[in-house]
Design a protein around this motif. Structure first.
Motif, mmCIF file in Angstrom:
data_model
loop_
_atom_site.group_PDB
_atom_site.id
_atom_site.type_symbol
_atom_site.label_atom_id
_atom_site.label_comp_id
_atom_site.label_asym_id
_atom_site.label_seq_id
_atom_site.Cartn_x
_atom_site.Cartn_y
_atom_site.Cartn_z
ATOM 1 N N THR A 183 27.250 -22.690 37.953
ATOM 2 C CA THR A 183 25.909 -23.003 37.450
ATOM 3 C C THR A 183 25.939 -23.679 36.088
ATOM 4 O O THR A 183 24.920 -23.749 35.408
ATOM 5 N N GLY A 184 27.102 -24.193 35.697
ATOM 6 C CA GLY A 184 27.168 -24.907 34.430
ATOM 7 C C GLY A 184 28.580 -25.374 34.149
ATOM 8 O O GLY A 184 29.523 -25.026 34.857
ATOM 9 N N CYS A 230 21.443 -28.335 27.435
ATOM 10 C CA CYS A 230 22.735 -28.316 26.755
ATOM 11 C C CYS A 230 22.583 -27.532 25.454
ATOM 12 O O CYS A 230 21.762 -27.881 24.604
ATOM 13 N N ARG A 245 27.471 -25.360 26.205
ATOM 14 C CA ARG A 245 27.262 -25.071 27.620
ATOM 15 C C ARG A 245 26.164 -25.965 28.176
ATOM 16 O O ARG A 245 25.092 -26.100 27.593
ATOM 17 N N LEU A 247 23.853 -26.673 31.531
ATOM 18 C CA LEU A 247 23.401 -26.090 32.791
ATOM 19 C C LEU A 247 22.097 -26.742 33.203
ATOM 20 O O LEU A 247 21.500 -27.514 32.447
ATOM 21 N N PRO A 255 18.895 -20.837 37.406
ATOM 22 C CA PRO A 255 20.019 -21.772 37.328
ATOM 23 C C PRO A 255 20.270 -22.442 38.681
ATOM 24 O O PRO A 255 20.202 -21.801 39.726
#
Length: 283
Positions: A183-184, A230, A245, A247, A255
């Protein structure tokens, strides 16, 4: 280049002022053009009015650009009648003209929109095409175009540039080997977590909204809206485990797995991370 005569307005001390696009020009009353505007003339009542007008025009152009870019990111079909209404406005026209658009089943550079909504485009081979008056116009995101080279070549051949970044836009296509259930990804590039303040500053400077420590950007793929986020830091001192991170979330704040992302959402999220951190690395 100015295509229409400048409207000169008397200022002070035998000087006249005119607005040439977004540039303030100054000349003597005998017609001699000056290389710069003297400070006293710039501070005169007429100069201050011109400066205020420039600020208004700059704000208007910024709004036009943001709106057109939102159409690009959202795959928004724009009614030809609406384009006909805004086309006479130089701010709107500068952002719209020469965009690659889809209209009436064809793809071409948008060249003209008449008062009655007649849209004229130029196809990749240079051939002109006039679409039916009722045809909506959809700006094409570059990741959805098979090959950008013909469009770049056509723009160069015509000697024109785009007012909204499109064919020169950084495009990212999904890489092989990325976990579709993730998810990221980490997107901190060469910048360490404790230096995330620079990423936050770059996000703001490049026009991204920043909410809750994230630079955010909404996109739409096939009618599905997704927001890329981000992490750029909360502004608090010290490192953060979330630094860099990247996502994506859906309209319900859930997510979105990478394998379910559309190409526009993926490309624009990666581009945003590239701008604020200088790179993205799957993790």
């Amino acid at each position: 280049m100015t295509t229409t005569p400048l409207a000169w307005v008397p200022a002070i001390y035998g000087h006249e002022l005119a607005l040439d696009g977004m540039d303030l020009r100054c000349r003597k009353t005998d017609g001699r053009l000056l290389r710069s505007v003297p400070s006293a003339v710039r501070r005169s009542p007429v100069g201050e009015r011109f400066n205020a007008l420039r600020e208004q025009l700059a704000g208007h152009e910024k709004e036009c650009r943001a709106t057109v870019e939102s159409w690009l990111l959202g795959g928004t079909p724009v009614p030809a009648a609406l384009l006909a209404q805004v086309w006479p406005d130089p701010g709107w026209r500068a952002c719209l003209r020469y965009l690659v658009v889809r209209v009436d089943g064809r793809v071409g550079l948008l060249e003209e929109v008449s008062e009655d909504g007649q849209v004229r485009v130029r196809e990749a081979d240079g051939a002109p095409y006039e679409a039916p008056v009722t045809s909506p116009v959809t700006p094409a995101h570059p990741v959805l175009l098979d090959d950008l080279a013909p469009w770049r070549g056509l723009l160069e051949e015509l000697g024109v540039t785009q007012g909204v970044e499109q064919v020169s836009r950084s495009v990212h296509r999904p890489r092989e080997g990325i976990d579709p259930g993730a998810t990221g990804i980490d997107a901190d590039g060469d910048e360490r977590a404790e230096e995330a303040g620079g990423a936050r500053s770059r996000a703001v400077a490049n026009g991204f909204d920043v909410r809750g420590g994230f630079a955010v950007l909404g996109t739409t793929d096939l009618g599905v809206t997704v927001e890329a986020r981000c992490w750029v830091g909360s502004g608090e001192p010290g490192p953060s485990e979330k630094a860099g991170r990247l996502l994506w979330v859906d309209a319900a704040e859930r997510p979105v797995p990478l394998g379910e992302l559309g190409p526009v959402a993926w490309s624009e999220g990666r581009r945003m991370a590239e701008i604020v951190y200088g790179g993205t690395d799957p993790h």
